[in-house]
Design a protein around this motif. Structure first.
Motif, PDB file in Angstrom:
ATOM      1  N   PRO A  90       1.157   5.517  -4.097  1.00 31.11           N
ATOM      2  CA  PRO A  90       1.887   6.210  -3.040  1.00 31.11           C
ATOM      3  C   PRO A  90       3.160   6.833  -3.605  1.00 31.11           C
ATOM      4  O   PRO A  90       3.943   6.147  -4.260  1.00 31.11           O
ATOM      5  CB  PRO A  90       2.232   5.101  -2.036  1.00 31.11           C
ATOM      6  CG  PRO A  90       1.489   3.886  -2.485  1.00 31.11           C
ATOM      7  CD  PRO A  90       1.233   4.058  -3.954  1.00 31.11           C
ATOM      8  N   THR A  91       3.337   8.095  -3.359  1.00 31.91           N
ATOM      9  CA  THR A  91       4.545   8.792  -3.824  1.00 31.91           C
ATOM     10  C   THR A  91       4.728  10.059  -2.995  1.00 31.91           C
ATOM     11  O   THR A  91       3.738  10.721  -2.659  1.00 31.91           O
ATOM     12  CB  THR A  91       4.456   9.160  -5.326  1.00 31.91           C
ATOM     13  OG1 THR A  91       5.452  10.156  -5.626  1.00 31.91           O
ATOM     14  CG2 THR A  91       3.092   9.719  -5.708  1.00 31.91           C
ATOM     15  N   PRO A  92       5.992  10.384  -2.656  1.00 34.55           N
ATOM     16  CA  PRO A  92       6.192  11.615  -1.869  1.00 34.55           C
ATOM     17  C   PRO A  92       5.756  12.857  -2.640  1.00 34.55           C
ATOM     18  O   PRO A  92       5.540  13.910  -2.044  1.00 34.55           O
ATOM     19  CB  PRO A  92       7.697  11.628  -1.583  1.00 34.55           C
ATOM     20  CG  PRO A  92       8.305  10.612  -2.480  1.00 34.55           C
ATOM     21  CD  PRO A  92       7.239   9.665  -2.907  1.00 34.55           C
ATOM     22  N   VAL A 138      -0.751   9.804  -3.884  1.00 36.11           N
ATOM     23  CA  VAL A 138      -0.934  10.182  -2.487  1.00 36.11           C
ATOM     24  C   VAL A 138       0.386  10.114  -1.731  1.00 36.11           C
ATOM     25  O   VAL A 138       1.133   9.136  -1.844  1.00 36.11           O
ATOM     26  CB  VAL A 138      -1.959   9.225  -1.812  1.00 36.11           C
ATOM     27  CG1 VAL A 138      -2.158   9.584  -0.358  1.00 36.11           C
ATOM     28  CG2 VAL A 138      -3.294   9.259  -2.559  1.00 36.11           C
ATOM     29  N   ILE A 140       2.061  10.257   2.201  1.00 39.84           N
ATOM     30  CA  ILE A 140       1.667  10.182   3.617  1.00 39.84           C
ATOM     31  C   ILE A 140       2.457  11.162   4.479  1.00 39.84           C
ATOM     32  O   ILE A 140       2.258  11.217   5.686  1.00 39.84           O
ATOM     33  CB  ILE A 140       1.764   8.750   4.199  1.00 39.84           C
ATOM     34  CG1 ILE A 140       3.190   8.222   4.152  1.00 39.84           C
ATOM     35  CG2 ILE A 140       0.801   7.825   3.481  1.00 39.84           C
ATOM     36  CD1 ILE A 140       3.412   7.066   5.122  1.00 39.84           C
ATOM     37  N   TYR A 143       8.415  13.313   3.854  1.00 35.14           N
ATOM     38  CA  TYR A 143       9.658  12.576   4.052  1.00 35.14           C
ATOM     39  C   TYR A 143       9.674  11.512   2.966  1.00 35.14           C
ATOM     40  O   TYR A 143       8.637  11.199   2.381  1.00 35.14           O
ATOM     41  CB  TYR A 143       9.728  11.932   5.446  1.00 35.14           C
ATOM     42  CG  TYR A 143       8.396  11.380   5.890  1.00 35.14           C
ATOM     43  CD1 TYR A 143       7.589  12.074   6.767  1.00 35.14           C
ATOM     44  CD2 TYR A 143       7.930  10.164   5.375  1.00 35.14           C
ATOM     45  CE1 TYR A 143       6.350  11.584   7.134  1.00 35.14           C
ATOM     46  CE2 TYR A 143       6.704   9.668   5.739  1.00 35.14           C
ATOM     47  CZ  TYR A 143       5.911  10.387   6.625  1.00 35.14           C
ATOM     48  OH  TYR A 143       4.683   9.897   6.974  1.00 35.14           O
ATOM     49  N   VAL A 144      10.850  10.950   2.716  1.00 34.78           N
ATOM     50  CA  VAL A 144      10.942   9.976   1.629  1.00 34.78           C
ATOM     51  C   VAL A 144      11.215   8.593   2.209  1.00 34.78           C
ATOM     52  O   VAL A 144      12.211   8.378   2.906  1.00 34.78           O
ATOM     53  CB  VAL A 144      12.045  10.380   0.628  1.00 34.78           C
ATOM     54  CG1 VAL A 144      12.149   9.336  -0.494  1.00 34.78           C
ATOM     55  CG2 VAL A 144      11.747  11.757   0.038  1.00 34.78           C
ATOM     56  N   GLY A 147      10.238   2.913  -0.030  1.00 29.92           N
ATOM     57  CA  GLY A 147       9.248   2.365  -0.960  1.00 29.92           C
ATOM     58  C   GLY A 147       7.859   2.693  -0.472  1.00 29.92           C
ATOM     59  O   GLY A 147       7.686   3.170   0.652  1.00 29.92           O
ATOM     60  N   GLY A 148       6.868   2.428  -1.310  1.00 31.24           N
ATOM     61  CA  GLY A 148       5.507   2.833  -0.969  1.00 31.24           C
ATOM     62  C   GLY A 148       4.731   1.844  -0.104  1.00 31.24           C
ATOM     63  O   GLY A 148       3.596   2.126   0.287  1.00 31.24           O
ATOM     64  N   ALA A 151       3.450   3.097   3.156  1.00 32.80           N
ATOM     65  CA  ALA A 151       2.357   4.053   2.905  1.00 32.80           C
ATOM     66  C   ALA A 151       1.048   3.304   2.648  1.00 32.80           C
ATOM     67  O   ALA A 151      -0.023   3.731   3.091  1.00 32.80           O
ATOM     68  CB  ALA A 151       2.706   4.957   1.727  1.00 32.80           C
TER      69      ALA A 151
HETATM   70  N1  ADE Z   1       7.018   6.583  -1.099  1.00 31.44           N
HETATM   71  C1  ADE Z   1       8.156   7.124  -0.630  1.00 31.44           C
HETATM   72  N2  ADE Z   1       7.910   8.116   0.227  1.00 31.44           N
HETATM   73  C2  ADE Z   1       6.553   8.241   0.318  1.00 31.44           C
HETATM   74  C3  ADE Z   1       5.680   9.102   1.020  1.00 31.44           C
HETATM   75  N3  ADE Z   1       6.127  10.052   1.828  1.00 31.44           N
HETATM   76  N4  ADE Z   1       4.359   8.914   0.860  1.00 31.44           N
HETATM   77  C4  ADE Z   1       3.894   7.964   0.036  1.00 31.44           C
HETATM   78  N5  ADE Z   1       4.669   7.139  -0.662  1.00 31.44           N
HETATM   79  C5  ADE Z   1       5.991   7.252  -0.533  1.00 31.44           C
END
Ligand code: ADE
Length: 277
Positions: A90-92, A138, A140, A143-144, A147-148, A151
């Motif tokens: 999971p990451t923005p 991925v 979700i 927005y930030v 943590g993941g 998500a």
């Molecule tokens: N970690 C921080 N923001 C996230 C996001 N928007 N989607 C998935 N993981 C995240």
């Protein structure tokens, strides 16, 4: 399906014990294993992060604990018969999570989630595992999060309800917003249940008519209205061949028209002369 989650906040994943996912676990449809990343730290402070190379704010999660954790999780999983793992990161900055991706993930036998805190995980970790397993980054939404983990909960719930036998009624997916099929690309409209009158509010007569054709038509009109109001981008994306005569009338009333430059297969656009709905 097997799920592993490696996190510094195992307690954040407690919701995986309740409701739909909890029941799927209890029934053995889903095997969930949550691991504390700090088990793979060997210093007094259980350090998982360090300052970023090149400077800048925040901290970056270190390669060591992640590498040792993932090696162990992979070895344990393979040993207990799991196969074809997919690392879900999971990451923005990842690929947007959609219903389509949920369906794709629901068809995979083993997902390993690596929710990060701080500014993310040292890039070399994913580069390394990408040589051995599928790695999917991925997001979700735009927005930030801090943590993941949240998500992971979102993705898990969307995926778990698609597993065979997890939802009581197999038909329940059919009209989901974003599901393929007759309502493809449209949001679901309003739903009602008993009592037929509440605080002076009735339910639409058509739903009591027992006339399936009219009910389907009403639902489709409501879906069009809702999509036009909340997600005009989805109307623009729809293949106009999917709109029947009544859809076109409804869309016209809502202020939409086929793009004249694209006739006869012109996509629908907001008419420039349309008044705001
Ligand atoms: N970690 C921080 N923001 C996230 C996001 N928007 N989607 C998935 N993981 C995240």
């Amino acid at each position: 399906m097997r799920l592993d989650v490696v996190t510094i906040f195992p307690e954040y994943l407690e919701p995986l014990n309740v409701s739909l996912v909890g029941k799927a676990r209890a029934r053995g449809q889903l095997g969930v294993h949550v691991h504390d990343l700090r088990e793979w730290t060997y210093d007094r402070h259980n350090t998982v992060d360090d300052t970023p190379y090149g400077g800048g704010p925040g901290m970056v999660m270190k390669t060591g604990p992640w590498g040792d954790a993932l090696d162990t999780v992979l070895a344990d999983g393979y040993e207990s018969g799991a196969h074809a793992p997919t690392l879900v990161v999971p990451t923005p900055s990842g690929r947007p999570f959609t219903q389509e991706l949920a369906v794709e993930l629901s068809e995979r036998p083993w997902l390993i989630f690596t929710p990060a805190r701080y500014e993310g995980i040292d890039r070399r970790v994913m580069d390394e595992y990408a040589t051995r397993v599928d790695v999917l980054e991925v997001s979700i939404g735009d927005y930030v999060l801090a943590g993941g983990e949240a998500a992971v909960l979102v993705i898990t719930e969307a995926v778990a309800r698609l597993l065979p036998g997890v939802l009581g009624n197999a038909e329940s997916h059919r009209d989901d917003s974003f599901a393929p099929g007759a309502m493809a690309g449209l949001l679901e409209g309003p739903v009602y249940t008993k009592p037929p009158e509440w605080r002076g509010r009735d339910i639409p007569d058509v739903l009591l008519s027992g006339h399936h054709g009219r009910i389907a038509r009403w639902r489709r009109d409501e879906a069009l209205k809702r999509t036009a109001a909340h997600r005009p981008d989805l109307i623009e994306r729809c293949d106009p061949r999917a709109f029947d005569k009544k859809d076109r009338e409804t869309l016209f009333i809502l202020g939409w028209a086929p793009d004249p430059a694209g006739e006869p297969y012109g996509r629908f656009w907001r008419r420039p002369d349309a008044v705001e709905q």
